[in-house]
Design an enzyme around this catalytic site. Structure first.
Site, PDB file in Angstrom:
ATOM      1  N   ARG A   1      -9.593   0.664   9.367  1.00  0.00           N
ATOM      2  CA  ARG A   1      -9.081  -0.658   9.701  1.00  0.00           C
ATOM      3  C   ARG A   1     -10.088  -1.477  10.501  1.00  0.00           C
ATOM      4  O   ARG A   1      -9.808  -2.625  10.837  1.00  0.00           O
ATOM      5  CB  ARG A   1      -7.811  -0.514  10.531  1.00  0.00           C
TER       6      ARG A   1
ATOM      7  N   ARG B   1       0.181  -8.718  13.674  1.00  0.00           N
ATOM      8  CA  ARG B   1      -0.512  -7.770  12.793  1.00  0.00           C
ATOM      9  C   ARG B   1      -1.378  -8.500  11.776  1.00  0.00           C
ATOM     10  O   ARG B   1      -2.473  -8.045  11.428  1.00  0.00           O
ATOM     11  CB  ARG B   1       0.511  -6.869  12.095  1.00  0.00           C
TER      12      ARG B   1
ATOM     13  N   ARG C   1      11.966  -4.606   4.889  1.00  0.00           N
ATOM     14  CA  ARG C   1      11.614  -3.195   4.701  1.00  0.00           C
ATOM     15  C   ARG C   1      12.459  -2.280   5.601  1.00  0.00           C
ATOM     16  O   ARG C   1      12.684  -2.575   6.760  1.00  0.00           O
ATOM     17  CB  ARG C   1      10.123  -3.009   5.032  1.00  0.00           C
TER      18      ARG C   1
ATOM     19  N   ARG D   1      11.471  -0.557  11.211  1.00  0.00           N
ATOM     20  CA  ARG D   1      10.422  -0.274  12.181  1.00  0.00           C
ATOM     21  C   ARG D   1      10.383  -1.375  13.232  1.00  0.00           C
ATOM     22  O   ARG D   1      10.467  -2.541  12.891  1.00  0.00           O
ATOM     23  CB  ARG D   1       9.071  -0.189  11.458  1.00  0.00           C
TER      24      ARG D   1
ATOM     25  N   LYS E   1       0.818  -1.212   0.000  1.00  0.00           N
ATOM     26  CA  LYS E   1       0.000   0.000   0.000  1.00  0.00           C
ATOM     27  C   LYS E   1       0.855   1.267   0.000  1.00  0.00           C
ATOM     28  O   LYS E   1       0.535   2.226  -0.690  1.00  0.00           O
ATOM     29  CB  LYS E   1      -0.917   0.025   1.236  1.00  0.00           C
TER      30      LYS E   1
HETATM   31  P1  ADP Z   1       1.263  -1.425   7.839  1.00  0.00           P
HETATM   32  O1  ADP Z   1       0.361  -0.971   6.746  1.00  0.00           O
HETATM   33  O2  ADP Z   1       2.596  -1.823   7.382  1.00  0.00           O
HETATM   34  O3  ADP Z   1       0.632  -2.393   8.787  1.00  0.00           O
HETATM   35  P2  ADP Z   1       0.879   1.156   9.171  1.00  0.00           P
HETATM   36  O4  ADP Z   1       1.988   2.130   9.140  1.00  0.00           O
HETATM   37  O5  ADP Z   1      -0.326   1.397   8.377  1.00  0.00           O
HETATM   38  O6  ADP Z   1       1.562  -0.229   8.826  1.00  0.00           O
HETATM   39  O7  ADP Z   1       0.415   0.942  10.693  1.00  0.00           O
HETATM   40  C1  ADP Z   1       1.319   0.668  11.740  1.00  0.00           C
HETATM   41  C2  ADP Z   1       0.564   0.487  13.041  1.00  0.00           C
HETATM   42  O8  ADP Z   1      -0.135   1.694  13.385  1.00  0.00           O
HETATM   43  C3  ADP Z   1      -0.516  -0.586  13.027  1.00  0.00           C
HETATM   44  O9  ADP Z   1       0.009  -1.877  13.263  1.00  0.00           O
HETATM   45  C4  ADP Z   1      -1.436  -0.101  14.162  1.00  0.00           C
HETATM   46  O10 ADP Z   1      -0.877  -0.411  15.430  1.00  0.00           O
HETATM   47  C5  ADP Z   1      -1.386   1.403  13.985  1.00  0.00           C
HETATM   48  N1  ADP Z   1      -2.466   1.895  13.101  1.00  0.00           N
HETATM   49  C6  ADP Z   1      -2.311   2.438  11.861  1.00  0.00           C
HETATM   50  N2  ADP Z   1      -3.500   2.776  11.317  1.00  0.00           N
HETATM   51  C7  ADP Z   1      -4.448   2.427  12.240  1.00  0.00           C
HETATM   52  C8  ADP Z   1      -5.875   2.492  12.272  1.00  0.00           C
HETATM   53  N3  ADP Z   1      -6.578   2.975  11.233  1.00  0.00           N
HETATM   54  N4  ADP Z   1      -6.501   2.031  13.390  1.00  0.00           N
HETATM   55  C9  ADP Z   1      -5.820   1.554  14.438  1.00  0.00           C
HETATM   56  N5  ADP Z   1      -4.478   1.450  14.461  1.00  0.00           N
HETATM   57  C10 ADP Z   1      -3.780   1.881  13.381  1.00  0.00           C
END
Ligand code: ADP
Ligand code: ZN
Length: 228
Positions: free
Chosen positions: A89, A172, A128, A161, A13
């Site tokens: 999410r 996750r 990554r 990260r 994404k």
């Molecule tokens: P990836 O797409 O690689 O999982 P993101 O950078 O989108 O990583 O998200 C990293 C973390 O941030 C998630 O694992 C979660 O803990 C938190 N997070 C991100 N977006 C949301 C969301 N919309 N709702 C709840 N937690 C979120």
């Protein structure tokens, strides 16, 4: 053109978002980035967020919804629409988002859903690296920087990260399957879902997405000319 990007962690994404920003002038709004910014600030809220993010759990709905609402209400002159990356999410987030978007008159046109297989996801996430300064994403094998550990774009430090370790990735994926996967259906029912293969090369993806956007505009025109 307003879109949301759906798909499991590591489906690509972030890479798709960077491409859409460059090619279609869409404003990139990533809740992951917003949350990491908040954590960097070391605020009380940042500390609370950190506990969730580093264990791979979702941050509570009301926290991310408030962040997104604020971001979407800001004036974004110059951009041709937005793309939401990492949000919604959960079903609650998807429903609240629709309310916010109705209020500001900026509905979603497409939900682009990136699919990818588990081995591909694991390989992507463990390799990554992210630039501390500009957020650029590289992969130590698939798309390495010229100098290891140094960002090609800005010279910043590339880091892994803390939630890109195998243990947290597994959590996750589990959280994704349980809480996020159901919203794919939510957008399918609204007739907005477009499925893309996350295993595709970036250039091919660009062509596919351009076609989706163009065909959509054509349909709008046809609708516009036959309706009144
Ligand atoms: P990836 O797409 O690689 O999982 P993101 O950078 O989108 O990583 O998200 C990293 C973390 O941030 C998630 O694992 C979660 O803990 C938190 N997070 C991100 N977006 C949301 C969301 N919309 N709702 C709840 N937690 C979120
Ligand atoms: Zn950089």
């Amino acid at each position: 053109m307003n879109t949301i990007l759906l798909g499991p962690p590591g489906a690509g994404k972030g890479t798709l978002a960077a491409m859409l920003k460059d090619n279609f002038g869409l404003l990139h709004i990533s809740t992951g980035d917003l949350l990491r910014d908040e954590m960097k600030g070391g605020t009380e809220l940042g500390k609370t967020i950190k506990k969730y993010v580093e264990s791979g759990e979702l941050v509570p709905d009301q926290v991310v919804i408030a962040m997104i609402e604020k971001k979407l209400s800001e004036k974004n002159s110059g951009s041709k629409g937005y793309m939401l990356d990492g949000f919604p999410r959960t079903t609650v987030q998807a429903q609240d988002l629709d309310k916010i978007l109705t209020k500001i008159g900026q509905p979603i046109d497409y939900a682009l859903y990136m699919e990818a297989s588990l081995p591909v996801i694991l390989q992507r996430l463990t390799g990554r690296r992210v630039c501390r300064k500009c957020g650029a994403i590289v992969h130590i094998k698939n798309r390495p920087s010229k100098v290891a550990g140094v960002c090609d774009v800005c010279g910043g430090e590339l880091y892994q990260r803390p939630d890109d370790t195998e243990e947290t990735i597994k959590n996750r994926m589990h959280v994704y399957a349980e809480k996020t996967a159901p919203i794919v259906d939510y957008y399918a029912k609204q007739g907005k879902l477009e499925t893309l293969s996350g295993d595709e090369e970036t250039e091919d993806l660009l062509k596919i997405v351009a076609k989706i956007f163009n065909d959509g505009q054509r349909t709008d025109k046809i609708k516009g000319s036959t309706g009144h």
